[in-house]
Write a protein that holds these residues in place. Sequence first.
Motif, PDB file in Angstrom:
ATOM      1  N   ILE A  38     -13.195  -0.765   2.059  1.00 58.11           N
ATOM      2  CA  ILE A  38     -12.049   0.111   2.294  1.00 58.11           C
ATOM      3  C   ILE A  38     -11.874   0.980   1.054  1.00 58.11           C
ATOM      4  O   ILE A  38     -11.599   0.476  -0.039  1.00 58.11           O
ATOM      5  N   THR A  39     -12.020   2.280   1.220  1.00 55.93           N
ATOM      6  CA  THR A  39     -11.975   3.191   0.068  1.00 55.93           C
ATOM      7  C   THR A  39     -10.926   4.278   0.212  1.00 55.93           C
ATOM      8  O   THR A  39     -10.631   4.970  -0.759  1.00 55.93           O
ATOM      9  N   GLU A  40     -10.356   4.483   1.402  1.00 59.65           N
ATOM     10  CA  GLU A  40      -9.375   5.544   1.610  1.00 59.65           C
ATOM     11  C   GLU A  40      -8.092   5.189   0.859  1.00 59.65           C
ATOM     12  O   GLU A  40      -7.564   4.076   1.011  1.00 59.65           O
ATOM     13  N   PRO A  41      -7.552   6.084   0.017  1.00 62.67           N
ATOM     14  CA  PRO A  41      -6.398   5.756  -0.827  1.00 62.67           C
ATOM     15  C   PRO A  41      -5.188   5.244  -0.065  1.00 62.67           C
ATOM     16  O   PRO A  41      -4.524   4.298  -0.495  1.00 62.67           O
ATOM     17  N   GLY A  42      -4.881   5.851   1.074  1.00 63.74           N
ATOM     18  CA  GLY A  42      -3.738   5.389   1.847  1.00 63.74           C
ATOM     19  C   GLY A  42      -3.911   3.970   2.352  1.00 63.74           C
ATOM     20  O   GLY A  42      -2.968   3.166   2.336  1.00 63.74           O
ATOM     21  N   GLN A  43      -5.114   3.639   2.804  1.00 61.98           N
ATOM     22  CA  GLN A  43      -5.373   2.281   3.285  1.00 61.98           C
ATOM     23  C   GLN A  43      -5.353   1.281   2.138  1.00 61.98           C
ATOM     24  O   GLN A  43      -4.860   0.153   2.288  1.00 61.98           O
ATOM     25  N   ILE A  44      -5.882   1.671   0.984  1.00 62.59           N
ATOM     26  CA  ILE A  44      -5.827   0.799  -0.190  1.00 62.59           C
ATOM     27  C   ILE A  44      -4.380   0.496  -0.558  1.00 62.59           C
ATOM     28  O   ILE A  44      -4.021  -0.651  -0.848  1.00 62.59           O
ATOM     29  N   GLN A  45      -3.526   1.509  -0.505  1.00 66.32           N
ATOM     30  CA  GLN A  45      -2.114   1.308  -0.854  1.00 66.32           C
ATOM     31  C   GLN A  45      -1.438   0.375   0.142  1.00 66.32           C
ATOM     32  O   GLN A  45      -0.589  -0.451  -0.240  1.00 66.32           O
ATOM     33  N   GLN A  46      -1.789   0.467   1.426  1.00 62.52           N
ATOM     34  CA  GLN A  46      -1.204  -0.432   2.419  1.00 62.52           C
ATOM     35  C   GLN A  46      -1.556  -1.882   2.125  1.00 62.52           C
ATOM     36  O   GLN A  46      -0.702  -2.774   2.230  1.00 62.52           O
ATOM     37  N   VAL A  47      -2.823  -2.133   1.766  1.00 71.31           N
ATOM     38  CA  VAL A  47      -3.241  -3.496   1.437  1.00 71.31           C
ATOM     39  C   VAL A  47      -2.505  -3.987   0.195  1.00 71.31           C
ATOM     40  O   VAL A  47      -2.023  -5.126   0.146  1.00 71.31           O
ATOM     41  N   LEU A  48      -2.382  -3.142  -0.806  1.00 74.00           N
ATOM     42  CA  LEU A  48      -1.675  -3.524  -2.033  1.00 74.00           C
ATOM     43  C   LEU A  48      -0.212  -3.822  -1.759  1.00 74.00           C
ATOM     44  O   LEU A  48       0.358  -4.785  -2.307  1.00 74.00           O
ATOM     45  N   ASP A  49       0.423  -3.041  -0.902  1.00 71.29           N
ATOM     46  CA  ASP A  49       1.829  -3.271  -0.583  1.00 71.29           C
ATOM     47  C   ASP A  49       2.022  -4.609   0.119  1.00 71.29           C
ATOM     48  O   ASP A  49       2.966  -5.354  -0.184  1.00 71.29           O
ATOM     49  N   LEU A  50       1.140  -4.918   1.071  1.00 73.61           N
ATOM     50  CA  LEU A  50       1.240  -6.209   1.758  1.00 73.61           C
ATOM     51  C   LEU A  50       0.992  -7.355   0.789  1.00 73.61           C
ATOM     52  O   LEU A  50       1.693  -8.384   0.826  1.00 73.61           O
ATOM     53  N   HIS A  51       0.015  -7.204  -0.084  1.00 69.53           N
ATOM     54  CA  HIS A  51      -0.265  -8.230  -1.086  1.00 69.53           C
ATOM     55  C   HIS A  51       0.952  -8.468  -1.976  1.00 69.53           C
ATOM     56  O   HIS A  51       1.343  -9.609  -2.241  1.00 69.53           O
ATOM     57  N   GLN A  52       1.593  -7.398  -2.421  1.00 66.49           N
ATOM     58  CA  GLN A  52       2.769  -7.523  -3.278  1.00 66.49           C
ATOM     59  C   GLN A  52       3.918  -8.211  -2.529  1.00 66.49           C
ATOM     60  O   GLN A  52       4.642  -9.039  -3.102  1.00 66.49           O
ATOM     61  N   ALA A  53       4.081  -7.889  -1.265  1.00 72.22           N
ATOM     62  CA  ALA A  53       5.150  -8.512  -0.477  1.00 72.22           C
ATOM     63  C   ALA A  53       4.913 -10.009  -0.318  1.00 72.22           C
ATOM     64  O   ALA A  53       5.867 -10.806  -0.355  1.00 72.22           O
ATOM     65  N   SER A  63     -10.009 -11.593  -6.547  1.00 71.97           N
ATOM     66  CA  SER A  63      -9.880 -12.158  -5.205  1.00 71.97           C
ATOM     67  C   SER A  63      -8.622 -12.994  -5.114  1.00 71.97           C
ATOM     68  O   SER A  63      -8.279 -13.730  -6.048  1.00 71.97           O
ATOM     69  N   ARG A  64      -7.960 -12.927  -3.972  1.00 72.33           N
ATOM     70  CA  ARG A  64      -6.798 -13.758  -3.693  1.00 72.33           C
ATOM     71  C   ARG A  64      -6.838 -14.179  -2.226  1.00 72.33           C
ATOM     72  O   ARG A  64      -7.310 -13.431  -1.362  1.00 72.33           O
ATOM     73  N   GLU A  65      -6.312 -15.372  -1.956  1.00 66.40           N
ATOM     74  CA  GLU A  65      -6.350 -15.927  -0.611  1.00 66.40           C
ATOM     75  C   GLU A  65      -5.009 -16.575  -0.292  1.00 66.40           C
ATOM     76  O   GLU A  65      -4.514 -17.417  -1.049  1.00 66.40           O
ATOM     77  N   TYR A  66      -4.431 -16.182   0.841  1.00 68.32           N
ATOM     78  CA  TYR A  66      -3.135 -16.716   1.261  1.00 68.32           C
ATOM     79  C   TYR A  66      -3.261 -17.171   2.713  1.00 68.32           C
ATOM     80  O   TYR A  66      -3.585 -16.375   3.595  1.00 68.32           O
TER      81      TYR A  66
END
Length: 681
Positions: A419-434, A470-473
């Motif tokens: 996944i390299t598209e900036p918007g998609q990367i930000q979505q993953v980061l936001d979910l990870h932070q939540a 790497s992180r796993e939840y």
Amino acid sequence: MGSATSCFNSTLYRKTMTRFWPLWALYGVIWAFLIPLNLLNQFFWLQERYQGELDLQSMLTSAALDIPYLLTMGVALSLVFGALAAMASFGYLYNNRSAAMMHALPLRREALFTTQYLAGLSCLLLPHLAVALVTAAAELAFLPMECWGEALAALAVWLLVQSGTALFFFSFAAFCAMFTGHILALPAFYVILNFLVMVISTLLAELMNRFFYGFPGRGWVGGRLVEWCTPVYLLSQACNWNVVQTGESGVAVTREWGLASPSTVAIYAVAGLVFALLALLVYRHRHVESAGDVVSIPLVRPIFKYGVSFCAGLCFGTFTSTFLGWQADAVFLTACVLFWTVAGYFTAEMLLKKSFRVLNAWKGCAAVAAAMALLCAACVYDLFGVESRIPDAGQVASINLSADMGYPMDISGFHLSQITEPGQIQQVLDLHQAIINERDRNGADNYSIYGDDYIFFYVTYTLKDGSTLSREYSSVPIFLDELDKEGSVTQLADQLIQNRGLISMVYNFASFEEQGRLVEAYLTDVRMLPNSLSPEGEDRSTLYLDGAAGEDLEGLWEAVKADFADGSIGVRYLFSDEERLRNTYRTDLRFQWELPLEEQPGRGGQYAPAAESSPVGQTYSSSLSITLTPNASRTLEWLRTFSGLGSQYELVLHDEETAVGSVSTGDTSVAPPYQEAVLAD
């Protein structure tokens, strides 16, 4: 007249080789059965079976080219016989009388070491040479002259690589032999040191997984460095004999045989020479009186003692807490680690002193226990910010995401790579932070019991500096009443699975079209309408679409793609609620593709495992499942036209009591008009 200093004694060399002849004879016999005898057996069998000259020549050459495939097995043989050869060559160091006798000979220590070292190495290299000569003679006798070069080159690769791995493992075993005065301690140290870094790294990863929320417990920490410090693992990978196929558009036109990583083997061979030199340096300062000691070098004894204590605490501490089911309790886990750290320290002290009277060493034990307690405390309070570490979007080069979230179940998880598209990367980061922000509510053990549903989230960030994170939840709870709550895990997970760009990557239609051939399609879980043979109808039938006259599977595939582009197929629901049940059918449309074996198309299908090498043109089957929806007008129209849908079969919503065009039990409302318009016959 100048005097000469000898570094080798031929008499002692011959005596050692004669005394331990069963060792090198057994090693040679094993390789004789694996290569020349096996090759001759194949030659005779092929000559009986294949009468055509071209076929026979090809098969004979292929059998000769298969010899380097044994190199992976050869790594294991080198590991075992390297230790046995070292035990035979330097066994005199582990008995007081033998050590005193050998060192009383009129030989300098350099000459004694070199002679014994070469004798042990000869037990491995000479059988290699003998086997290679016999095999070469067989190949020259049976193969046509034009194939000699290729066959002998493959045999030379085996000889050089196998000799290189044997050189490393024997030299490493000889190095280990210098640090102990006990014959049984040598193989123990040898095996432990071969895997020590990987084991410690794995134990640290397991310990961090227990303390840090989201830290992955699989694998090991340290990456490539750990692999290099685990020679058995890396050499096994490097010694793979592969077929590199090249050609346009994935169609193989040539085959080149080659080792996976010749440079790795060369580096370990050089490392073997370095270990031999280090062993000589240690041997020059080794005391003869150390025979019988577990550790013969005084400088190494503290390292041994504290190393055993540390490893015992990590290994048995985590095992005990897991066995008792309290692995999520940080206090109990710390107590288990400290207990086994103390036990390991006193055990090592007993081995070194060869006595049970070791309680007077309590000061050193207290020091190592305090160090381990500090390590556990640093993990409990996350002093290094491991749990909360998330890279900035600008640092991320790509993301690999493996998640289990959303319905329907036509895809086996939400697996995405690169996944390299900036918007998609930000979505993953936001979910990870939540997920991190809601850690306290989720529970320290990752197994909450009060959510309306749960998601699994495993992410690996590849950063622009080349490092990874790497992180796993697992079992992260999500809640229906938080779908519209800004910044919640539920809301962000729902946004992620609604991203049509990511959904396209999950199904990955293009990868099938580029490399595969569509061979079959069928529907699962369709209902057969009542007929003369089945007056009440029949539920859960499979309807194959590849045999009826007039069918155009490519047309069906294009209809599915058009519906997917419109957003009427591939719709994802975070919960299996009423909205999902009333807007998806139980039926999946499954396409079967035939693809080249070396290709690995996108996620969303089910794949047969690809072999490391395969004949040119070999294929395998792969399937792609798509859950049908009432809004997929083009796909349903094709099915109504070509499959008898509506006249012989009907689709059923996940609300099983609501069939296409029927009235729900307990609900007087007729199914939506678009269902009747599309599927009514």
